[in-house]
Design a protein around this motif. Sequence first.
Motif, PDB file in Angstrom:
ATOM      1  N   VAL A 110       0.807  -1.225   0.000  1.00 55.22           N
ATOM      2  CA  VAL A 110       0.000   0.000   0.000  1.00 55.22           C
ATOM      3  C   VAL A 110       0.840   1.275   0.000  1.00 55.22           C
ATOM      4  O   VAL A 110       0.600   2.167  -0.839  1.00 55.22           O
ATOM      5  N   PRO A 111       1.819   1.452   0.895  1.00 56.77           N
ATOM      6  CA  PRO A 111       2.573   2.717   0.869  1.00 56.77           C
ATOM      7  C   PRO A 111       3.263   2.957  -0.475  1.00 56.77           C
ATOM      8  O   PRO A 111       3.218   4.084  -1.006  1.00 56.77           O
ATOM      9  N   ALA A 112       3.902   1.920  -1.019  1.00 55.55           N
ATOM     10  CA  ALA A 112       4.603   2.089  -2.295  1.00 55.55           C
ATOM     11  C   ALA A 112       3.629   2.375  -3.426  1.00 55.55           C
ATOM     12  O   ALA A 112       3.871   3.247  -4.272  1.00 55.55           O
ATOM     13  N   THR A 113       2.512   1.650  -3.451  1.00 59.71           N
ATOM     14  CA  THR A 113       1.533   1.841  -4.519  1.00 59.71           C
ATOM     15  C   THR A 113       0.895   3.213  -4.445  1.00 59.71           C
ATOM     16  O   THR A 113       0.757   3.907  -5.469  1.00 59.71           O
ATOM     17  N   LEU A 114       0.491   3.629  -3.259  1.00 63.90           N
ATOM     18  CA  LEU A 114      -0.179   4.924  -3.105  1.00 63.90           C
ATOM     19  C   LEU A 114       0.771   6.070  -3.439  1.00 63.90           C
ATOM     20  O   LEU A 114       0.387   7.025  -4.137  1.00 63.90           O
ATOM     21  N   THR A 115       2.001   5.989  -2.976  1.00 59.43           N
ATOM     22  CA  THR A 115       2.971   7.055  -3.269  1.00 59.43           C
ATOM     23  C   THR A 115       3.228   7.166  -4.767  1.00 59.43           C
ATOM     24  O   THR A 115       3.219   8.266  -5.338  1.00 59.43           O
ATOM     25  N   ALA A 116       3.451   6.024  -5.416  1.00 63.42           N
ATOM     26  CA  ALA A 116       3.713   6.041  -6.856  1.00 63.42           C
ATOM     27  C   ALA A 116       2.514   6.569  -7.632  1.00 63.42           C
ATOM     28  O   ALA A 116       2.660   7.321  -8.602  1.00 63.42           O
ATOM     29  N   ALA A 117       1.308   6.204  -7.215  1.00 64.01           N
ATOM     30  CA  ALA A 117       0.106   6.665  -7.908  1.00 64.01           C
ATOM     31  C   ALA A 117      -0.077   8.169  -7.757  1.00 64.01           C
ATOM     32  O   ALA A 117      -0.486   8.854  -8.706  1.00 64.01           O
ATOM     33  N   VAL A 118       0.212   8.715  -6.573  1.00 61.07           N
ATOM     34  CA  VAL A 118       0.078  10.160  -6.365  1.00 61.07           C
ATOM     35  C   VAL A 118       1.094  10.918  -7.222  1.00 61.07           C
ATOM     36  O   VAL A 118       0.765  11.952  -7.840  1.00 61.07           O
ATOM     37  N   VAL A 119       2.316  10.427  -7.281  1.00 60.60           N
ATOM     38  CA  VAL A 119       3.327  11.061  -8.141  1.00 60.60           C
ATOM     39  C   VAL A 119       2.870  11.023  -9.601  1.00 60.60           C
ATOM     40  O   VAL A 119       3.017  12.010 -10.341  1.00 60.60           O
ATOM     41  N   ALA A 120       2.296   9.904 -10.016  1.00 60.15           N
ATOM     42  CA  ALA A 120       1.793   9.796 -11.385  1.00 60.15           C
ATOM     43  C   ALA A 120       0.636  10.761 -11.633  1.00 60.15           C
ATOM     44  O   ALA A 120       0.537  11.364 -12.707  1.00 60.15           O
ATOM     45  N   LEU A 121      -0.244  10.934 -10.635  1.00 52.81           N
ATOM     46  CA  LEU A 121      -1.344  11.893 -10.764  1.00 52.81           C
ATOM     47  C   LEU A 121      -0.800  13.311 -10.886  1.00 52.81           C
ATOM     48  O   LEU A 121      -1.269  14.106 -11.729  1.00 52.81           O
ATOM     49  N   TRP A 122       0.176  13.653 -10.060  1.00 51.66           N
ATOM     50  CA  TRP A 122       0.787  14.973 -10.123  1.00 51.66           C
ATOM     51  C   TRP A 122       1.391  15.244 -11.508  1.00 51.66           C
ATOM     52  O   TRP A 122       1.212  16.323 -12.086  1.00 51.66           O
ATOM     53  N   ALA A 123       2.041  14.224 -12.094  1.00 47.02           N
ATOM     54  CA  ALA A 123       2.607  14.365 -13.440  1.00 47.02           C
ATOM     55  C   ALA A 123       1.504  14.518 -14.484  1.00 47.02           C
ATOM     56  O   ALA A 123       1.603  15.336 -15.401  1.00 47.02           O
ATOM     57  N   ALA A 124       0.447  13.735 -14.340  1.00 51.67           N
ATOM     58  CA  ALA A 124      -0.663  13.812 -15.292  1.00 51.67           C
ATOM     59  C   ALA A 124      -1.337  15.183 -15.240  1.00 51.67           C
ATOM     60  O   ALA A 124      -1.711  15.748 -16.272  1.00 51.67           O
ATOM     61  N   LEU A 125      -1.523  15.710 -14.038  1.00 52.38           N
ATOM     62  CA  LEU A 125      -2.116  17.041 -13.894  1.00 52.38           C
ATOM     63  C   LEU A 125      -1.247  18.111 -14.542  1.00 52.38           C
ATOM     64  O   LEU A 125      -1.752  19.062 -15.159  1.00 52.38           O
ATOM     65  N   ALA A 126       0.085  17.953 -14.426  1.00 51.27           N
ATOM     66  CA  ALA A 126       0.997  18.929 -15.008  1.00 51.27           C
ATOM     67  C   ALA A 126       0.966  18.876 -16.528  1.00 51.27           C
ATOM     68  O   ALA A 126       1.060  19.914 -17.198  1.00 51.27           O
ATOM     69  N   VAL A 127       0.792  17.697 -17.099  1.00 52.36           N
ATOM     70  CA  VAL A 127       0.825  17.523 -18.557  1.00 52.36           C
ATOM     71  C   VAL A 127      -0.540  17.781 -19.176  1.00 52.36           C
ATOM     72  O   VAL A 127      -0.679  18.522 -20.164  1.00 52.36           O
ATOM     73  N   VAL A 128      -1.584  17.175 -18.605  1.00 49.70           N
ATOM     74  CA  VAL A 128      -2.922  17.233 -19.196  1.00 49.70           C
ATOM     75  C   VAL A 128      -3.668  18.461 -18.720  1.00 49.70           C
ATOM     76  O   VAL A 128      -4.395  19.105 -19.502  1.00 49.70           O
ATOM     77  N   GLY A 129      -3.561  18.793 -17.428  1.00 46.81           N
ATOM     78  CA  GLY A 129      -4.321  19.897 -16.872  1.00 46.81           C
ATOM     79  C   GLY A 129      -5.763  19.519 -16.628  1.00 46.81           C
ATOM     80  O   GLY A 129      -6.226  18.442 -17.012  1.00 46.81           O
ATOM     81  N   THR A 130      -6.503  20.406 -15.979  1.00 47.55           N
ATOM     82  CA  THR A 130      -7.900  20.131 -15.658  1.00 47.55           C
ATOM     83  C   THR A 130      -8.848  21.067 -16.384  1.00 47.55           C
ATOM     84  O   THR A 130     -10.036  20.976 -16.202  1.00 47.55           O
TER      85      THR A 130
END
Length: 441
Positions: A421-441
């Motif tokens: 859980v800690p590794a998966t959740l951390t990696a997913a949040v970093v991926a979300l942060w990258a996606a938000l930076a690239v795609v935007g809302t």
Amino acid sequence: MGAGLGHARVIAHHGRVPAPDRPEGPALLPAILPAVLLLVVLGAAVLRPRNLPEAVFAVPAAGLVVATGAISLDHARAEAERLGPVIGFLAAVLVLAKLCDDEGVFRACGAWMARSARGNPKKLLTHVFVAASTITAALSLDATVVLLTPVVFATTAYVGARAKPHLYACAHLSNTASLLLPVSNLTNLLAFSATGLTFGRFALLMALPWAVAIAVEYAVFRRFFAADLVPAAPPEPDGDAPMPVFALAVVGATLAGFGIASAAGIDPAWVAAAGAAVLAVRALLRRETSPAAIVRSAAIPFLAFVLALGIVVRAVVDHGLDDLLGHVMPSGGGLVDLLAVAGLAALLANTVNNLPAVLVLAPLAAPHGAGPVLAVLLGVNIGPNLTYAGSLATLLWRRIVTDRGTAVGLGEFTRLAAAAVPATLTAAVVALWAALAVVGT
């Protein structure tokens, strides 16, 4: 799944679920009692003393919070009405799964997966990950727990593989792989409108976190269960199982109908009920089941537990939990803030279950943008893998597994959770942060 988009739109429109009046003066017992009872109910659900049903503890607890005035009768009734579609959906899917089992669907699917794995437990684990991730994302986590888990039982027996890695994969991926689409999880449905995103942009932003989370889970599983992923002597083959074409057609139509119904604003419970009714009528006409057997397959004690848990949690929320969380909710959209929001959501999901957690946190996160709301979903969808009580899907999975004679040890479950859980959740949040930076809302 289980509730339509309407309730989510109400939450988004008004900002948050209207809170009742707080108790005034020295009304200490009604304020503290719900939290104490919630701990008792969740503890009993995890430990199941004397193998008693979860409802034995939850139903009296719900009655007690109403009787003591910790929650008003009107609010208890409102909570029951809100959870009605969830309970109806669970009941219909459980009946559908049992009737499919009677038709031989699970045995046939298990034989097919076994042939594709060619006797290799590692390859079988890969197939289970692919199947569970796809089914959860497109057809809801309930389908993975209720329909795929029995398939995995049959498949591991056919291959001669140890069942644990593959069964745990069903449990973890029913939560982790529910990130992709708004219809993949009831938590997503409830938070979707609060994001302000379209269906497509929601999926676009969550695609990378979804893929990264599954990849991290897979790596952890391969390492954690390395000793269990070795070939064993398979049983003597008993020939190919006959393909239950009619039942598979009904299941396929039912699963496809979930997505269509959600897009049309129709409660998925009606689709599940229709599929179950078709198989039930056929089985009754052929005298392959009985009305009593169908009622038993609905697992009424478990449904009562779901309802009672919701009432107890509502009482906890009514006495200040939402106000407390409002003070600690991060207000930014940077990586550190997203990590904090996801961590808070995971903590709350494992404390009060992920369904009430998203109802409390999504409205609090919405004013700060779509990113924090999506971080809440990462926390309430990945975080529940940490404990049995984190999500209804995990509790239901545990019930299915233990009913089929496989022990689920709390120690092993917790060790796997701590690794994943800690590794998966951390990696997913970093991926979300990258996606938000690239795609935007």
